[in-house]
Scaffold this motif. Structure first.
Motif, short mmCIF file in Angstrom:
data_model
loop_
_atom_site.label_atom_id
_atom_site.label_comp_id
_atom_site.label_asym_id
_atom_site.label_seq_id
_atom_site.Cartn_x
_atom_site.Cartn_y
_atom_site.Cartn_z
N ALA A 1 29.45 1.22 16.00
CA ALA A 1 29.31 2.50 15.65
C ALA A 1 30.44 2.91 15.28
CB ALA A 1 28.72 3.08 16.92
N GLY A 2 30.33 3.83 14.15
CA GLY A 2 31.54 4.37 13.22
C GLY A 2 31.35 5.70 12.79
N LYS A 3 31.89 5.89 11.85
CA LYS A 3 31.96 7.20 11.09
C LYS A 3 30.45 7.26 10.50
CE LYS A 3 36.45 8.20 9.60
NZ LYS A 3 37.55 8.41 8.50
N ARG A 4 29.73 6.27 9.86
CA ARG A 4 28.56 6.33 9.25
C ARG A 4 27.76 4.95 9.50
NH1 ARG A 4 31.89 7.75 5.80
NH2 ARG A 4 30.49 9.32 5.10
N ASN A 5 26.69 4.75 9.38
CA ASN A 5 25.91 3.60 9.21
C ASN A 5 25.37 3.43 7.74
OD1 ASN A 5 25.58 3.34 12.24
ND2 ASN A 5 24.38 5.10 12.42
N VAL A 6 25.62 2.26 7.57
CA VAL A 6 25.38 1.95 6.03
C VAL A 6 24.36 0.81 5.81
CG1 VAL A 6 26.72 1.04 4.10
CG2 VAL A 6 27.55 2.54 5.62
N THR B 1 23.43 6.05 5.50
CA THR B 1 24.05 5.72 3.86
C THR B 1 23.34 4.36 3.42
OG1 THR B 1 26.08 7.03 4.38
CG2 THR B 1 26.11 5.41 2.33
N VAL B 2 22.96 4.59 2.03
CA VAL B 2 22.49 3.21 1.74
C VAL B 2 23.12 3.18 0.12
CG1 VAL B 2 20.34 2.20 0.74
CG2 VAL B 2 20.20 3.59 2.54
N VAL B 3 23.60 1.80 0.05
CA VAL B 3 24.34 1.43 -1.34
C VAL B 3 23.49 0.38 -1.82
CG1 VAL B 3 26.73 0.52 -2.09
CG2 VAL B 3 26.59 1.94 -0.10
N GLY B 4 23.04 0.56 -3.13
CA GLY B 4 22.29 -0.48 -3.81
C GLY B 4 22.75 -0.93 -5.18
N HIS B 5 22.79 -2.18 -5.39
CA HIS B 5 23.31 -2.56 -6.84
C HIS B 5 21.93 -2.91 -7.62
CE1 HIS B 5 24.35 -6.25 -9.20
NE2 HIS B 5 25.09 -5.22 -9.68
N SER B 6 22.15 -2.41 -9.01
CA SER B 6 20.76 -2.84 -9.77
C SER B 6 19.52 -2.73 -9.33
CB SER B 6 21.27 -4.34 -10.26
OG SER B 6 20.44 -4.55 -11.52
N LEU B 7 18.61 -3.60 -9.00
CA LEU B 7 17.31 -3.50 -8.53
C LEU B 7 17.46 -2.69 -7.10
CD1 LEU B 7 14.25 -4.02 -8.19
CD2 LEU B 7 14.97 -6.28 -7.20
N GLY B 8 18.38 -3.08 -6.36
CA GLY B 8 18.68 -2.38 -5.21
C GLY B 8 19.29 -0.88 -5.35
N VAL C 1 14.52 5.31 -1.43
CA VAL C 1 14.70 5.62 -0.15
C VAL C 1 14.88 7.20 -0.04
CG1 VAL C 1 15.53 5.12 2.02
CG2 VAL C 1 14.73 3.32 0.63
N ALA C 2 15.89 7.35 -0.67
CA ALA C 2 16.66 8.75 -0.66
C ALA C 2 15.65 9.93 -1.16
CB ALA C 2 17.70 8.80 -1.73
N LYS C 3 14.49 9.40 -2.05
CA LYS C 3 13.52 10.45 -2.48
C LYS C 3 12.46 10.93 -1.62
CE LYS C 3 10.19 10.39 -6.29
NZ LYS C 3 9.48 9.59 -7.44
N GLU D 1 23.12 9.85 2.27
CA GLU D 1 24.19 9.57 1.29
C GLU D 1 23.54 8.34 0.53
OE1 GLU D 1 27.76 10.84 3.82
OE2 GLU D 1 27.65 9.12 3.60
N ALA D 2 23.92 8.01 -0.81
CA ALA D 2 23.57 6.95 -1.53
C ALA D 2 24.24 6.70 -2.45
CB ALA D 2 22.21 7.35 -2.06
#
Length: 321
Positions: free
Chosen positions: A65-70, A136-143, A150-152, A160-161
């Protein structure tokens, strides 16, 4: 966040080397493995799985656990281990989870695929790891497409995305040919793991840091009764399920990373900024910056996090005045 309608299309990261060899961008193929990379991949993650619509979805997690979950979401034909050298560098202050979408990596294959199901998988993995709404979600290309979906969501759990080099255009534009290449590929089998690994190539073509591509290639193959092959389901990008995503409002903070030598024109900046998102260009990066510019990618993600933290701190101070 509000803004003009725009779309994000999928693209892929992996294809058999029978296609043309990578040409651009040019990066020096490092022969010595740097210490940061060795330390990162030797950071052993916790692994787990969660059931989503009759499929087992595997994930890997780092940090506490820290500043955010990603949550990290890979591109088409890739898998969670594309993040093995990235996630530990983000987990110094955060809890980080990377999943294999169904049809990818160690997760189950399905008879058919669609973006809403992949969205459900991301949410389920976050919940399985105890992430409360606001992650927070970080996605590449298709991701990146999955990330934005998900954010929608109504009452989205994502605050955060970050979207990395997902094709973006005006609503109604067609999917680029290079973004649908995998739909024409049938699964192939080879006599050995070594021969399969030797055929690893990113799509679209780009050169990669050798120590990164070698590591990812070795994690991308599987032995089957027919021989050695890639882990991904070759049908994942076929069909009509990868359609444009339309947006009219977005409550989550959004950052868009464009790779200088990726699949997206620099004209996307105007579209992204009209939507109220931050725009960052990764210099000298191919479509998959984790292959050729991993430290620049980490720096960009960390910078976005820091900017959002500063924004929240200013809002907290203003609320107290």
């Amino acid at each position: 966040m509000t803004g003009s309608k725009f779309l994000v299309l999928s693209t892929i990261n992996l294809l058999d080397a029978t296609r043309n060899p990578p040409m651009t961008p040019t990066v020096e193929a490092a022969t010595a493995v740097p210490q940061w990379f060795t330390t990162a991949i030797e950071t052993i993650p916790t692994t787990g799985e969660v059931g989503v619509r009759d499929a087992r979805i595997r994930y890997r997690s780092w940090g506490t656990a820290g500043k955010r979950n990603v949550v990290l979401v890979h591109g088409g034909a890739a898998h969670s281990r594309w993040w093995d050298h990235i996630a530990p560098l983000l987990a110094t202050e955060n809890r980080v989870v990377a999943l294999d979408l169904s049809g990818h990596g160690e997760s189950d294959h399905r008879a058919t695929y669609d973006v809403p199901t992949w969205v459900a998988e991301v949410v389920a993995v976050a919940e399985a790891n105890g992430f409360e709404p606001g992650y927070t979600v970080v996605g590449h290309s298709l991701g990146g497409l999955v990330t934005l979906e998900v954010a929608k969501l109504a009452s989205s759990p994502v605050h955060e995305a970050i979207v990395i080099d997902s094709p973006v255009g005006v609503f109604g534009s067609k999917v680029p040919v290079e973004a649908r290449g995998l739909s024409e590929v049938k699964r192939k089998f080879y006599p050995s793991a070594a021969e399969t690994i030797a055929r690893f190539r990113p799509v679209p073509p780009q050169e990669s840091l050798t120590f990164v591509s070698d590591y990812i290639a070795a994690a991308s193959v599987v032995e089957t009764p027919e021989g050695w092959s890639w882990k991904f389901d070759s049908t994942i990008l076929a069909g009509d399920h990868l359609t444009a995503a339309q947006f009219t409002t977005m409550d989550a903070r959004l950052a868009y990373f464009r790779a200088e030598y990726g699949v997206v024109s620099s004209s996307v900046r105007a579209i992204v900024e009209r939507a109220g998102a931050s725009f960052v260009e990764l210099p000298q990066a191919g479509h998959a910056p984790m292959l050729d510019q991993p430290l620049a990618l980490v720096t960009g993600i960390r910078t976005a996090f820091a900017a959002w933290d500063a924004e929240k701190a200013r809002a907290a101070v203003a609320a107290c005045e």
